[in-house]
Design a protein around this motif. Structure first.
Motif, PDB file in Angstrom:
ATOM      1  N   ASN A  54     -15.655   8.616  44.954  1.00  6.69           N
ATOM      2  CA  ASN A  54     -14.609   9.120  44.245  1.00  6.69           C
ATOM      3  C   ASN A  54     -13.733   7.966  43.348  1.00  6.69           C
ATOM      4  O   ASN A  54     -13.450   8.168  42.102  1.00  6.69           O
ATOM      5  CB  ASN A  54     -13.697  10.136  44.925  1.00  6.69           C
ATOM      6  N   TYR A  55     -13.172   7.120  44.481  1.00  3.48           N
ATOM      7  CA  TYR A  55     -12.518   6.093  43.732  1.00  3.48           C
ATOM      8  C   TYR A  55     -13.049   5.331  42.736  1.00  3.48           C
ATOM      9  O   TYR A  55     -12.636   4.896  41.742  1.00  3.48           O
ATOM     10  CB  TYR A  55     -11.939   5.272  44.875  1.00  3.48           C
ATOM     11  N   ALA A  56     -14.542   5.111  42.829  1.00  6.39           N
ATOM     12  CA  ALA A  56     -15.183   4.294  42.003  1.00  6.39           C
ATOM     13  C   ALA A  56     -15.402   4.839  40.634  1.00  6.39           C
ATOM     14  O   ALA A  56     -15.410   4.592  39.709  1.00  6.39           O
ATOM     15  CB  ALA A  56     -16.612   3.864  42.757  1.00  6.39           C
ATOM     16  N   LEU A  57     -15.627   6.199  40.840  1.00  4.87           N
ATOM     17  CA  LEU A  57     -15.787   7.247  39.494  1.00  4.87           C
ATOM     18  C   LEU A  57     -14.213   7.217  39.000  1.00  4.87           C
ATOM     19  O   LEU A  57     -14.474   7.142  37.694  1.00  4.87           O
ATOM     20  CB  LEU A  57     -16.244   8.468  39.878  1.00  4.87           C
ATOM     21  N   TYR A  58     -13.546   7.239  39.752  1.00  3.73           N
ATOM     22  CA  TYR A  58     -12.105   7.440  38.976  1.00  3.73           C
ATOM     23  C   TYR A  58     -11.750   5.917  38.186  1.00  3.73           C
ATOM     24  O   TYR A  58     -11.273   5.891  37.141  1.00  3.73           O
ATOM     25  CB  TYR A  58     -10.926   7.724  39.993  1.00  3.73           C
ATOM     26  N   ARG A  59     -12.184   4.764  38.793  1.00  7.72           N
ATOM     27  CA  ARG A  59     -12.094   3.643  38.365  1.00  7.72           C
ATOM     28  C   ARG A  59     -12.831   3.552  37.013  1.00  7.72           C
ATOM     29  O   ARG A  59     -12.533   2.788  36.151  1.00  7.72           O
ATOM     30  CB  ARG A  59     -12.384   2.415  39.454  1.00  7.72           C
ATOM     31  N   CYS A  60     -14.207   3.920  37.160  1.00  8.62           N
ATOM     32  CA  CYS A  60     -15.155   3.811  35.809  1.00  8.62           C
ATOM     33  C   CYS A  60     -14.289   4.603  34.620  1.00  8.62           C
ATOM     34  O   CYS A  60     -14.285   4.178  33.481  1.00  8.62           O
ATOM     35  CB  CYS A  60     -16.392   4.439  36.194  1.00  8.62           C
ATOM     36  N   ALA A  61     -13.663   6.054  35.167  1.00 10.35           N
ATOM     37  CA  ALA A  61     -13.044   6.563  34.084  1.00 10.35           C
ATOM     38  C   ALA A  61     -11.569   5.730  33.399  1.00 10.35           C
ATOM     39  O   ALA A  61     -11.415   5.665  32.263  1.00 10.35           O
ATOM     40  CB  ALA A  61     -12.407   8.083  34.347  1.00 10.35           C
ATOM     41  N   TYR A  97     -16.030   8.291  26.803  1.00 15.10           N
ATOM     42  CA  TYR A  97     -16.890   8.530  27.651  1.00 15.10           C
ATOM     43  C   TYR A  97     -17.599   7.529  28.225  1.00 15.10           C
ATOM     44  O   TYR A  97     -17.859   6.358  27.405  1.00 15.10           O
ATOM     45  CB  TYR A  97     -17.460   9.851  27.277  1.00 15.10           C
ATOM     46  N   PHE A  98     -18.092   7.787  29.353  1.00 15.02           N
ATOM     47  CA  PHE A  98     -19.017   6.685  29.956  1.00 15.02           C
ATOM     48  C   PHE A  98     -20.286   7.364  30.387  1.00 15.02           C
ATOM     49  O   PHE A  98     -20.363   8.518  30.889  1.00 15.02           O
ATOM     50  CB  PHE A  98     -18.409   5.868  30.849  1.00 15.02           C
ATOM     51  N   VAL A  99     -21.296   6.484  30.412  1.00 12.98           N
ATOM     52  CA  VAL A  99     -22.606   7.236  31.137  1.00 12.98           C
ATOM     53  C   VAL A  99     -23.148   5.926  32.302  1.00 12.98           C
ATOM     54  O   VAL A  99     -23.213   4.973  32.197  1.00 12.98           O
ATOM     55  CB  VAL A  99     -23.660   7.051  30.224  1.00 12.98           C
ATOM     56  N   ILE A 100     -23.414   6.780  33.318  1.00 11.45           N
ATOM     57  CA  ILE A 100     -23.722   5.897  34.551  1.00 11.45           C
ATOM     58  C   ILE A 100     -25.075   5.521  34.462  1.00 11.45           C
ATOM     59  O   ILE A 100     -25.922   6.432  34.311  1.00 11.45           O
ATOM     60  CB  ILE A 100     -23.443   6.989  35.990  1.00 11.45           C
ATOM     61  N   VAL A 101     -25.327   4.176  34.440  1.00  8.57           N
ATOM     62  CA  VAL A 101     -26.442   3.523  34.419  1.00  8.57           C
ATOM     63  C   VAL A 101     -27.194   3.376  35.658  1.00  8.57           C
ATOM     64  O   VAL A 101     -28.412   3.660  35.878  1.00  8.57           O
ATOM     65  CB  VAL A 101     -26.454   2.209  33.640  1.00  8.57           C
ATOM     66  N   ASN A 151     -25.408  12.545  33.285  1.00  9.90           N
ATOM     67  CA  ASN A 151     -24.786  11.508  34.017  1.00  9.90           C
ATOM     68  C   ASN A 151     -23.764  10.700  32.970  1.00  9.90           C
ATOM     69  O   ASN A 151     -23.205   9.785  33.233  1.00  9.90           O
ATOM     70  CB  ASN A 151     -25.666  10.404  34.398  1.00  9.90           C
ATOM     71  N   ALA A 152     -23.149  11.631  31.866  1.00 13.82           N
ATOM     72  CA  ALA A 152     -22.026  11.252  31.213  1.00 13.82           C
ATOM     73  C   ALA A 152     -21.000  11.990  31.558  1.00 13.82           C
ATOM     74  O   ALA A 152     -20.809  13.071  32.077  1.00 13.82           O
ATOM     75  CB  ALA A 152     -22.551  11.526  29.658  1.00 13.82           C
ATOM     76  N   TYR A 153     -19.619  11.229  31.454  1.00 14.08           N
ATOM     77  CA  TYR A 153     -18.299  11.782  31.982  1.00 14.08           C
ATOM     78  C   TYR A 153     -17.362  11.735  31.060  1.00 14.08           C
ATOM     79  O   TYR A 153     -17.377  10.447  30.113  1.00 14.08           O
ATOM     80  CB  TYR A 153     -17.796  11.004  33.281  1.00 14.08           C
ATOM     81  N   ASP A 154     -16.564  12.551  30.331  1.00 16.34           N
ATOM     82  CA  ASP A 154     -15.474  12.298  29.695  1.00 16.34           C
ATOM     83  C   ASP A 154     -14.401  11.887  30.554  1.00 16.34           C
ATOM     84  O   ASP A 154     -14.036  12.244  31.318  1.00 16.34           O
ATOM     85  CB  ASP A 154     -15.064  13.600  29.163  1.00 16.34           C
ATOM     86  N   ALA A 155     -14.044  10.774  30.086  1.00 19.37           N
ATOM     87  CA  ALA A 155     -13.099   9.709  31.061  1.00 19.37           C
ATOM     88  C   ALA A 155     -11.717  10.166  31.069  1.00 19.37           C
ATOM     89  O   ALA A 155     -11.070  10.479  32.165  1.00 19.37           O
ATOM     90  CB  ALA A 155     -12.976   8.519  30.350  1.00 19.37           C
ATOM     91  N   GLN A 156     -11.235  10.896  29.815  1.00 19.44           N
ATOM     92  CA  GLN A 156      -9.787  11.530  30.037  1.00 19.44           C
ATOM     93  C   GLN A 156      -9.869  12.808  30.983  1.00 19.44           C
ATOM     94  O   GLN A 156      -8.789  12.727  31.718  1.00 19.44           O
ATOM     95  CB  GLN A 156      -9.501  11.888  28.716  1.00 19.44           C
ATOM     96  N   GLU A 157     -11.034  13.700  30.972  1.00 20.26           N
ATOM     97  CA  GLU A 157     -11.025  14.743  31.757  1.00 20.26           C
ATOM     98  C   GLU A 157     -11.178  14.289  33.426  1.00 20.26           C
ATOM     99  O   GLU A 157     -10.526  14.836  34.154  1.00 20.26           O
ATOM    100  CB  GLU A 157     -12.475  15.618  31.614  1.00 20.26           C
ATOM    101  N   VAL A 158     -11.886  13.324  33.683  1.00 18.57           N
ATOM    102  CA  VAL A 158     -12.028  12.703  35.031  1.00 18.57           C
ATOM    103  C   VAL A 158     -10.892  12.411  35.595  1.00 18.57           C
ATOM    104  O   VAL A 158     -10.362  12.446  36.630  1.00 18.57           O
ATOM    105  CB  VAL A 158     -13.090  11.631  34.960  1.00 18.57           C
ATOM    106  N   VAL A 159      -9.934  11.619  34.684  1.00 22.20           N
ATOM    107  CA  VAL A 159      -8.586  10.963  35.091  1.00 22.20           C
ATOM    108  C   VAL A 159      -7.732  12.302  35.275  1.00 22.20           C
ATOM    109  O   VAL A 159      -6.996  12.171  36.472  1.00 22.20           O
ATOM    110  CB  VAL A 159      -8.079  10.049  34.221  1.00 22.20           C
ATOM    111  N   GLU A 160      -7.526  13.061  34.494  1.00 20.66           N
ATOM    112  CA  GLU A 160      -6.949  14.282  34.705  1.00 20.66           C
ATOM    113  C   GLU A 160      -7.121  15.070  36.043  1.00 20.66           C
ATOM    114  O   GLU A 160      -6.525  15.685  36.646  1.00 20.66           O
ATOM    115  CB  GLU A 160      -7.022  15.327  33.367  1.00 20.66           C
ATOM    116  N   TYR A 161      -8.293  15.289  36.168  1.00 24.37           N
ATOM    117  CA  TYR A 161      -8.765  16.153  37.293  1.00 24.37           C
ATOM    118  C   TYR A 161      -8.953  15.496  38.792  1.00 24.37           C
ATOM    119  O   TYR A 161      -8.347  16.162  39.515  1.00 24.37           O
ATOM    120  CB  TYR A 161     -10.452  16.502  37.177  1.00 24.37           C
ATOM    121  N   MET A 162      -8.827  14.281  38.765  1.00 28.36           N
ATOM    122  CA  MET A 162      -9.075  13.410  39.895  1.00 28.36           C
ATOM    123  C   MET A 162      -7.735  12.986  40.442  1.00 28.36           C
ATOM    124  O   MET A 162      -7.555  12.236  41.483  1.00 28.36           O
ATOM    125  CB  MET A 162     -10.092  12.621  39.813  1.00 28.36           C
TER     126      MET A 162
END
Length: 178
Positions: free
Chosen positions: A62-69, A79-83, A159-170
């Motif tokens: 979770n912390y790694a995903l949050y840091r990606c956002a 947005y970002f895509v996990i490679v 495997n794509a994430y909206d960065a703003q949504e991830v930050v808001e939700y997490m």
């Protein structure tokens, strides 16, 4: 009784040093716990997060995903895509040495089958030590490589994430260093 106090101090020391608390969301320090980043090209970054022995696998992920956002937003992307995404588990051990009783006569440690000087003269001590103890724990580390993009996240990319949504939700579940 003093033998038990010494053993208690050893246990307390190990408990505090190994598991003071789970790794907080913070930049990696000299201990290596926390997040770090490596820029690979203009829109590709590798994000790492390493936890201590008290940090669960899901927390590290979770912390790694949050840091990606956060990184995506900090670089001006949407947005970002996990490679690639890797999580490693390292098993560690700490050995607590044997503890020895404290002589009631001298205040010095009583070693197994040693000799001491007390009110009755020179006499042998018995084996007053506790055996060494081994504490095992597992440390998790995550390495995520992302590509960052501007614009609206494509709906078909799983495997794509909206960065703003991830930050808001997490953001409510992230425990930051003070």
């Amino acid at each position: 009784m003093s033998r038990y106090l010494l053993r208690l101090f050893f246990y307390l020391f190990i408990a505090v040093s190994l598991s003071a608390c789970a790794t907080l969301y913070q930049p990696a320090s000299s201990t290596g716990f926390g997040y770090s980043e490596t820029q690979i090209d203009h829109n590709t970054i590798r994000v790492n997060f390493n936890g201590n022995g008290d940090t669960t696998k899901s927390t590290v992920e979770n912390y790694a995903l949050y840091r990606c956002a956060e990184t995506t937003l900090n670089h001006g992307y949407d947005y970002f895509v996990i490679v690639s995404n890797n999580i490693d588990a390292r098993d560690q051990s700490v050995v607590v040495p044997p503890t020895y009783a404290i002589s009631p006569y001298s205040g010095f440690p009583v070693y197994p089958y040693g000799y001491g000087f007390g009110p009755a003269g020179f006499y042998p001590y018995g084996p007053y030590s506790s055996p060494p103890e081994v504490y095992n724990y597992r440390q998790y580390g995550s390495s995520v490589t992302i590509k960052m993009f501007k614009g609206k996240k494509p709906a078909k990319l799983l495997n794509a994430y909206d960065a703003q949504e991830v930050v808001e939700y997490m953001s409510g579940s992230i425990k930051r260093a003070r």
